[in-house]
Design an enzyme around this catalytic site. Structure first.
Site, PDB file in Angstrom:
ATOM      1  N   CYS A  94       0.818  -1.218   0.000  1.00 13.46           N
ATOM      2  CA  CYS A  94       0.000   0.000   0.000  1.00 13.46           C
ATOM      3  C   CYS A  94       0.854   1.273   0.000  1.00 13.46           C
ATOM      4  CB  CYS A  94      -0.981  -0.043   1.169  1.00 13.46           C
ATOM      5  SG  CYS A  94      -2.464   0.972   0.913  1.00 13.46           S
ATOM      6  N   ARG A 129     -13.590   4.836  -2.599  1.00 14.24           N
ATOM      7  CA  ARG A 129     -12.393   4.212  -2.046  1.00 14.24           C
ATOM      8  C   ARG A 129     -12.434   2.706  -2.309  1.00 14.24           C
ATOM      9  NH1 ARG A 129      -8.707   6.160   1.506  1.00 14.24           N
ATOM     10  NH2 ARG A 129      -7.550   4.653   2.755  1.00 14.24           N
ATOM     11  N   HIS A 195      -3.457  -5.948   2.104  1.00 14.06           N
ATOM     12  CA  HIS A 195      -3.198  -6.122   3.536  1.00 14.06           C
ATOM     13  C   HIS A 195      -3.663  -7.540   3.899  1.00 14.06           C
ATOM     14  CE1 HIS A 195      -2.361  -1.838   4.049  1.00 14.06           C
ATOM     15  NE2 HIS A 195      -3.436  -1.583   3.309  1.00 14.06           N
TER      16      HIS A 195
END
Length: 242
Positions: A94, A129, A195
């Site tokens: 990320c 998002r 993640h």
């Protein structure tokens, strides 16, 4: 240190360690020890110099301001670039992934220079998002099973001609460009938005990092039942109708 020792460096845990990304270094360390390797783990804070003698460097995600601070300090330090020149392996997530590219948008809305270790450029997306479980097919040249992970980012990352997509998304957004790509890599540097922590969900990626660092084609087998149970659970969750 013995000839079969491995130096694993966790970069800036004080700035880049969100969504359980520190679990990645724990997985690499454990899977190395399960193969009888002597592991030296180094957690390097942002006020400390990056060692150039590491074998595997792990970089996690972070919020916008810590990401900018991390990029500034890594540029000043210069040692991560030197470590890659020495043959080290880097795996980033990320915010760490964006830092390894040419540039990204920082918390001030400005273009922030990255390290240029990956041929990618990141911008800020204007749509929703990217949040949720991801399921993707990893580049077959890497010989790995499908990727499972969790994404939570607003960034959009465009790959340049020398960067290969790490995976092709079947569920999720990945790089956010709409072309189905997720992450990027070259011979020794890997970036992903996943993640999870991603290496707990995908232990074969951790094994790939070990093989690259040790310059071997295979590792002794180890007990993967716990990891496979987790993978199965998260893949099933991703495939559930919204």
């Amino acid at each position: 240190m013995s000839d079969n020792s491995l130096r694993v460096v966790w970069v800036y845990p004080d700035l880049l360690s969100t969504y359980g990304d520190q679990g990645n270094v724990l997985v690499v360390e454990r899977r190395a020890r399960q193969r009888g390797l002597d592991v030296a783990r180094l957690d390097v804070r942002s006020d400390q110099p990056i060692p150039t003698s590491g074998d595997i460097y792990l970089i996690g995600g972070g919020e916008d301001r810590p990401q900018r601070l991390a990029a500034e300090r890594l540029r000043r330090d210069g040692h991560l670039y030197q470590a890659v020149q020495n043959g080290a392996i880097v795996f980033s997530v990320c915010a760490g992934y964006q830092i390894l590219g040419h540039e990204f948008i920082n918390d001030l809305g400005q273009r922030e220079p990255g390290l240029g270790l990956l041929d990618v450029t990141s911008t800020r997306g204007e749509g929703e998002r990217c949040v949720g479980d991801v399921f993707a097919d990893i580049d077959p040249r890497l010989g790995l099973p499908p990727l499972t992970g969790f994404e939570n980012h607003q960034g959009v990352t465009h790959l340049g001609p020398t960067a290969r997509p790490f995976a092709q998304v079947k569920i999720g957004k990945g790089n956010g460009t709409g072309d189905g790509t997720e992450g990027a890599y070259n011979d020794t540097v890997f970036g992903t938005y996943m993640h999870g922590p991603v290496l707990a969900r995908n232990p074969q990626i951790a094994d790939l990092l070990l093989k690259l660092a040790l310059d071997v084609n295979a590792l002794p087998p180890t007990d993967d039942r716990w990891y496979e149970a987790l993978r199965g659970e998260r893949i099933a969750a991703a495939q559930q109708p919204a």
